[in-house]
Enzyme design. Structure first.
Site, PDB file in Angstrom:
ATOM      1  N   GLU A 172      50.532 144.066 -63.885  1.00 33.29           N
ATOM      2  CA  GLU A 172      49.804 145.178 -63.242  1.00 33.29           C
ATOM      3  C   GLU A 172      49.105 144.754 -61.949  1.00 33.29           C
ATOM      4  O   GLU A 172      49.262 145.415 -60.915  1.00 33.29           O
ATOM      5  CB  GLU A 172      48.808 145.793 -64.226  1.00 33.29           C
ATOM      6  CG  GLU A 172      49.521 146.627 -65.284  1.00 33.29           C
ATOM      7  CD  GLU A 172      48.693 146.875 -66.523  1.00 33.29           C
ATOM      8  OE1 GLU A 172      47.480 146.569 -66.513  1.00 33.29           O
ATOM      9  OE2 GLU A 172      49.246 147.365 -67.514  1.00 33.29           O
ATOM     10  N   ASP A 195      41.151 144.292 -62.169  1.00 35.78           N
ATOM     11  CA  ASP A 195      41.745 145.449 -62.838  1.00 35.78           C
ATOM     12  C   ASP A 195      41.060 145.687 -64.188  1.00 35.78           C
ATOM     13  O   ASP A 195      41.336 144.982 -65.162  1.00 35.78           O
ATOM     14  CB  ASP A 195      43.252 145.180 -63.020  1.00 35.78           C
ATOM     15  CG  ASP A 195      43.965 146.317 -63.726  1.00 35.78           C
ATOM     16  OD1 ASP A 195      43.302 147.286 -64.140  1.00 35.78           O
ATOM     17  OD2 ASP A 195      45.200 146.236 -63.879  1.00 35.78           O
TER      18      ASP A 195
END
Ligand code: AMP
Length: 618
Positions: A172, A195
């Site tokens: 990600e 994140d």
């Protein structure tokens, strides 16, 4: 690889799908027009399977069959401490499957997490197909950088079950960096990607240099995310309520679901407001009537409650900086990803640590899917001059005599890669060795995650220490591992079988693919039925209206016929019975014809009345 390749951010809380169109990533809205879809699946009493907002909306009334945060369970053993912790919080039952994995029980049936994620993936695939007007079979899917091999494999399995060929699994944060650095030729920067999503925290350091993206180090916590913040609020509300009323809400699943939703809402609102009121009427039944929950929460109070959670994110950050031999000052840009980074305290913590304002130019909910779509376009050859060099998030190795763990591939090694190490036997005439492959950072094998075992058999009888057995690790660009072993003395690569210690077997996957395909047919059929019923509902409504206004222009027999037909049709609609509706279709058409005549007769009568009164000039 024909057709379009979509990029999917399969999130713990929400998912997003993107495609590269005319050189730019474009978010594909779902059927309801939203740009993200809750990663929620619900099974209703009527046997319908709901996905996304519609599933989330009915969670309060159906908490045990509304499944979310499946990503916390995917590729996990049931006895893993983190699964045990999640199990106590989730309103639906999490059970141990025969292979030791964590599965989810819905009514009488147990579902493997990849099977449930596949339902979300299929929904996204269908949205993409409707948007692009073509079949979509290929995708790039993102996972937290910290996912281990079993979690990556399980995500790939989910893709297969959903009828999607996952061309590449991308981390990600790497995807976020790609989206940030896309179309920035000539720029050289060190990026930090922070994140914090619903269920996981990932931190990645990356070097971007004229289109080459190289991950320097990655670290994280697969069990730290926005839901922990919600949980902190929830526990505070439960405690306050107990103190005020003496009623303990912890055993009441429906109340807990309402509290969970209210906690999340309050948390999100406190990102922009200083104070919120939380009101949940009729939350429980007390000895003298219904009890209502009323509380208020300020941003300061919330920040005090979750300060420790935010601080926890600094541990992986420091770890990654150390791995990459960098300091906070070396970072040129900090990119925030994940909904939880909207919280001002999180932004402040990041700013204080790095001594710079984080970049807020990109949408934290969409940036990961955008990066996945860009990587998809790279794989298809549509985007050139962009190279991605990712790393292995966890060390890989094998168990040695006495339960030790020897690392063969250290973490943060750039992938794809192949590496081998030579081992030998520990007893004389040892005819067989067992190779136990593990992933993790701990010294003892038992503390790391077992990926699988295989035997090397028929070794020639030799004194201990003489045979030379080469164990090779192959890691592909998805971070997925293959291991092989070879007896160098005989030159033979022995027949060996890897026994996965978790995950779905090929047979199970095939069964799930078949079931999912059968379900699509059933779903399509049900959707057709519902459409048919909805159109009949519209017809009945307009017939009712015409009949009320103009029915008197028909004779009694006709009026009786219409009343009976509409009554039957209404009943069929209310029991959602397509067959019963079809049975009265001819009568409904006849009703419609009669009513058209009645409307005509009514308008003629009106004209006549107006003429007789001298009415309007012609
Ligand atoms: P993601 O997994 O990236 O979709 O992130 C979802 C998480 O972000 C959930 O825990 C949400 O509650 C949280 N979130 C979304 N919007 C906000 C907001 N405005 N303030 C705080 N948290 C938020």
């Amino acid at each position: 690889m024909a057709g379009k390749l979509i990029g999917i951010d399969l999130g713990t809380t929400n998912s997003c799908v993107c495609v590269l169109e005319s050189g730019d990533p474009r978010v594909i809205p779902n059927r309801e027009g939203s740009r993200t879809t809750p990663s929620t699946v619900a099974f209703t009493d009527k046997g319908d399977v709901l996905v996304g907002h519609i599933a989330k909306r009915q969670a309060v009334t159906n908490p045990q069959r509304t499944l979310f945060a499946i990503k916390r369970l995917i590729g996990q053993r049931f006895d893993a401490p983190r699964v045990q912790e999640a199990k106590n919080r989730l309103p639906f039952p999490v059970v141990g499957a025969p292979n030791g994995d964590a599965w989810v029980r819905v009514g009488e049936r147990d579902y493997a997490p990849p099977e449930l994620s596949a339902i979300v993936l299929r929904n996204l695939k269908q949205a993409a197909e409707a948007f692009l007007h073509e079949e979509v079979t290929d995708a790039v899917v993102t996972v937290p950088a910290y996912f281990d091999d079993a979690q990556r494999q399980a995500t790939k399995d989910a893709g297969r079950i959903a009828g999607l060929n996952i061309e590449r699994i991308v981390n990600e944060p790497t995807a976020a960096a790609l989206a940030y650095g896309f179309n920035k030729p000539g720029v050289k920067q060190t990026l930090a990607i922070y994140d914090l999503g619903g269920g996981t925290f990932d931190f990645t350091l990356m070097e971007m240099n004229d289109g080459v993206f190289e991950v320097l180090a990655t670290s994280g916590d697969t069990f730290l995310g926005g839901e922990d913040f919600d949980q902190a609020i929830l526990l505070m509300l439960v405690k306050q309520f107990h103190e005020k009323t003496g009623t303990d809400l912890t055993g009441d699943r429906m109340a807990l679901q309402r509290l969970k939703e209210a906690s999340e809402k309050a948390k999100c609102e406190l990102s922009t407001l200083d104070k919120v009121d939380i009101r949940l009427p009729f939350i429980a039944q007390g000895p003298s009537g219904p009890l209502h929950l009323e509380a208020s929460l300020t941003r300061d109070e919330l920040e005090q409650m979750v300060g420790d959670l935010v601080e926890l994110t600094l541990i992986p950050i420091k770890d990654a900086l150390e791995q990459a031999r960098k300091t906070a000052k070396d970072v040129d840009e900090v990119i925030l990803v994940g909904g939880q980074t909207r919280m001002p305290l999180v932004q402040k913590c990041v700013k204080d640590f790095f001594g710079r304002e984080p970049n807020r130019t990109i949408n934290p909910d969409e940036v990961v899917a955008a990066g996945a779509a860009i990587q998809g376009a790279v794989l298809k050859g549509d985007v050139k001059d962009l190279v991605l060099l990712d790393v292995m998030p966890l060390s890989l190795g094998i168990e040695t005599q006495g339960g030790g763990f020897v690392k063969i591939i250290p973490r943060n090694s750039t992938i794809p890669l192949r590496d081998a190490r030579v081992f030998t036997t520990v007893t004389d005439n040892q005819g067989r060795v067992e190779i136990h492959v593990l992933q993790g950072e701990r010294e003892l094998a038992e503390h790391n995650k077992s990926l699988g075992r295989f035997d090397l058999i028929n070794l020639p009888p030799l004194p201990k220490g003489v045979p030379q057995i080469e164990v090779a690790f192959d890691i592909d660009s998805n971070g997925i591992v293959r291991v092989s072993a070879k007896d160098l003395m005989t030159g033979l690569e022995q027949g060996m079988s890897i026994r996965p210690s978790s995950g779905l077997s090929e047979l199970e996957i095939q069964r799930m693919v078949r079931e999912a395909e059968a379900n699509i047919e059933a779903d399509e059929k049900r959707r057709d039925e519902l459409k048919y019923i909805a159109s009949a509902e519209g017809l009945i409504f307009s017939c009712d209206k015409s009949f009320a206004e103009c029915g008197k222009y028909l004779n009694e027999e006709q009026q009786l016929f219409i009343r009976e037909t509409l009554g039957q049709a209404r009943q069929a609609v209310s029991s959602r019975d397509k067959a019963a509706l079809q049975a009265c279709e001819a009568d409904l058409l006849e009703t419609q014809n009669l009513l058209t005549e009645a409307v005509l007769a009514a308008s003629e009568a009106m004209m006549k009345a107006m003429d007789e009164e001298g009415g309007l000039p012609s």
